[in-house]
Every structure is written in structure tokens, then in C-alpha cells.
Write an enzyme that holds these catalytic residues in place. Structure first.
Site, PDB file in Angstrom:
ATOM      1  CG  LEU A 139      38.757  40.161  44.776  1.00 61.67           C
ATOM      2  CD1 LEU A 139      37.613  40.734  43.933  1.00 61.67           C
ATOM      3  CD2 LEU A 139      40.045  40.944  44.497  1.00 61.67           C
ATOM      4  CG  ASP A 140      35.039  35.294  44.403  1.00 59.31           C
ATOM      5  OD1 ASP A 140      34.353  35.667  45.370  1.00 59.31           O
ATOM      6  OD2 ASP A 140      34.551  35.019  43.284  1.00 59.31           O
ATOM      7  NE  ARG A 141      42.743  29.968  48.734  1.00 57.21           N
ATOM      8  CZ  ARG A 141      42.970  28.711  49.110  1.00 57.21           C
ATOM      9  NH1 ARG A 141      41.954  27.911  49.380  1.00 57.21           N
ATOM     10  NH2 ARG A 141      44.205  28.255  49.233  1.00 57.21           N
ATOM     11  NE  ARG A 229      34.256  32.272  40.215  1.00 55.07           N
ATOM     12  CZ  ARG A 229      34.817  31.635  41.239  1.00 55.07           C
ATOM     13  NH1 ARG A 229      35.154  32.298  42.348  1.00 55.07           N
ATOM     14  NH2 ARG A 229      35.024  30.334  41.178  1.00 55.07           N
TER      15      ARG A 229
END
Length: 288
Positions: A139-141, A229
């Protein structure tokens, strides 16, 4: 060895017969000019590595005795080592794996420069009884929400296979700029990303005219880097707080959270669904 004047430095030592039996922190301190305390701190945070034969692994234990032919590595970056990890929240401990709420700002995985700010390291240090932690998915930071962590290599392989075979249903809450259309009820985005097939679907849950923002539920069938995104930004609805792909609110955190994971539990075949607690989605008045 790099220039000692640089802030980011790395050191590599081949263990000779003379150094066999010595402790790693002593040798790395001598080679780097750092104090043993600084070296031990860096090792504890995942910046020390040991190559023995064909295998290289992180080296944290200060009492490890070195053998002739071993290689020691230290990747020292003061900026990385000074970082602190936000606190993750344990949702469910299933024994062979656990489910966590990753906060925004916490990394899914580390690098050669350290891993102390990652979810897996947090699990190893805080889960009781203590167990090894293996990354299953990412999961993206900047994103928050649910993540699975395996506690054995076999379970890690089985859970990772579920993600690779698209057998995990993933739902996200995403706050975007603009008035997302209500028709069609579900909008599909299938623009290839990085020359690979990619598919996301989104529907509007709420719209706030005052801010000009929409709350979406998004599901993804593939897992490309920054997929949600990028798809939403290309469609003209950048995610709030997205500094990479055009979000306008640079003073806000990324408004993207993984809120649900569903799959058949390896071994038992039992259907499992995990939901993000509403209080974990602290986006003001927007519904969870």
C-alpha cells in the site's frame, strides 16, 4: 567505501582469518569511523547486512560471530535512520497472519538503508507472541488502511498467490477533486499502466458542493503502482492530497484508504472479510 564527508555512506568488509570470531559492530565502527553505539543503532534499524555464502540477510544481532569469507555491509543514512514510524493498529490476529491498519506515512517495505519505519518491522516488535513478519502486498506510503502480514513463509506464499491470482476483493474510499458523475453508476477505468493491463472501477458515494469534492468507492482488479491515483488523475479527478498526480491540496494527507479485504482463507477455505473501523478514517465529516 564512499567519501566520509557525504551524509549517505556505505561500507563493505570482507572477513579475513584475522577478523574471524569478532563482533560486527566493532569491525563496522573501525571501518566507518562511527561509534559502536551508532553502528548498533543502525543495525537495529535494519541498515546492517551479512552475506554468508550465497545468502544475504539483514544483520541485527550484535553477538553474531563472523566467519572467514563473510561479508559485512553497512548502509548508513542519517536522514533515514532519524525517521520515526507512526503507530500501526492491530485489527485481527489470525495466528498465521494478522490484519493491520497502516497509517499514512508508514512504509510497507524497507530498503537496504533501513526498515524500522515499515509495517512488517512494527509487527515484529509489537505483536505478541512475537513472530516473524512477511510482506504479502503493498500500500502506498502516503495511503492508509488495511494490510495483511503473514507470519510464516508458507502462509506468505499462499496469501501472495491470492493477490497475484486476483482472488482478493479490495475496496477503497477515495476523496477526489471535482464532481464525479453519478451516471453510469459504476465508471470503469482500463487505461494500461506501464504497458500492462489495468482495471479500476469507481462510484460516487457523496458530493460536497462547498469544497467541490467527491467521495468515491473504488475497486481494483489489478495492482499496478499508484493505479487508483493515476487512473483518477487521468480522468480529471485527482485524489485530494496527491502531490504526484495533481491533487490541489498540498497541505493535506493523501485521501485514499483501503477499507475492505475479502478472500477465502488459505487452508480452511473459510470466507473472510475485514473492514476498516469507521474511526480509522478521520476525514472530517465525510462518511466512512
Amino acid at each position: 567505501m564512499n567519501n566520509p564527508g557525504m551524509s549517505r555512506r556505505e561500507f563493505h568488509i570482507r572477513i579475513t582469518p584475522r577478523d574471524a570470531g569478532r563482533r560486527p559492530a566493532q569491525l563496522l565502527a573501525e571501518a566507518s569511523g562511527l561509534s559502536q553505539a551508532a553502528v548498533k543503532d543502525a543495525m537495529h534499524k535494519g541498515a546492517g547486512w551479512l552475506t554468508r555464502g550465497a545468502h544475504t540477510r539483514r544483520l541485527r544481532r550484535q553477538k553474531t560471530l563472523l566467519r572467514e569469507g563473510d561479508e559485512l555491509h553497512l548502509y548508513h543514512d542519517p536522514q533515514v535512520l532519524a525517521q520515526q514510524a507512526p503507530q500501526a493498529q492491530l485489527l485481527v490476529d489470525e495466528g498465521d497472519y494478522s490484519v493491520w491498519v497502516k497509517p499514512a506515512g508508514m512504509r510497507s517495505q524497507g530498503s537496504k538503508w533501513g526498515d524500522h519505519t515499515t509495517l512488517t518491522r512494527w509487527c515484529e516488535l509489537h505483536l505478541e507472541p512475537q513472530r516473524p513478519a512477511f510482506l504479502v502486498h503493498r500500500l502506498d506510503r502516503a495511503a492508509s488502511g488495511l494490510m495483511l502480514v503473514a507470519h510464516g513463509k508458507s502462509m506468505a506464499r499462499q496469501l501472495a498467490a491470492l493477490f497475484e491470482q486476483r482472488q482478493v476483493a479490495k475496496r477503497y474510499r477515495v476523496l477526489v477533486e471535482g464532481k464525479f458523475p453519478l451516471r453510469p453508476l459504476e465508471r470503469v477505468f482500463d487505461t494500461p499502466l506501464d504497458e500492462k493491463p489495468s482495471r479500476s472501477s469507481a462510484q460516487r458515494l457523496a458530493f460536497d458542493a462547498a469544497s467541490g469534492r467527491s467521495l468515491l468507492e473504488v475497486q481494483i482488479e489489478t495492482g499496478r503502482k499508484h493505479q487508483i491515483r493515476r487512473h483518477l488523475a487521468c480522468a480529471g479527478f485527482p485524489v485530494v492530497g496527491d502531490r504526484l498526480y495533481g491533487g490541489k491540496a498540498w497541505d493535506e494527507d493523501l485521501r485514499l484508504a483501503a477499507v475492505s479485504l475479502s478472500f477465502m482463507q488459505p487452508g480452511s477455505g473459510e470466507p473472510k472479510t475485514y473492514e476498516l473501523p469507521p474511526q480509522s478514517l478521520a476525514w472530517g465529516d465525510w462518511p466512512a
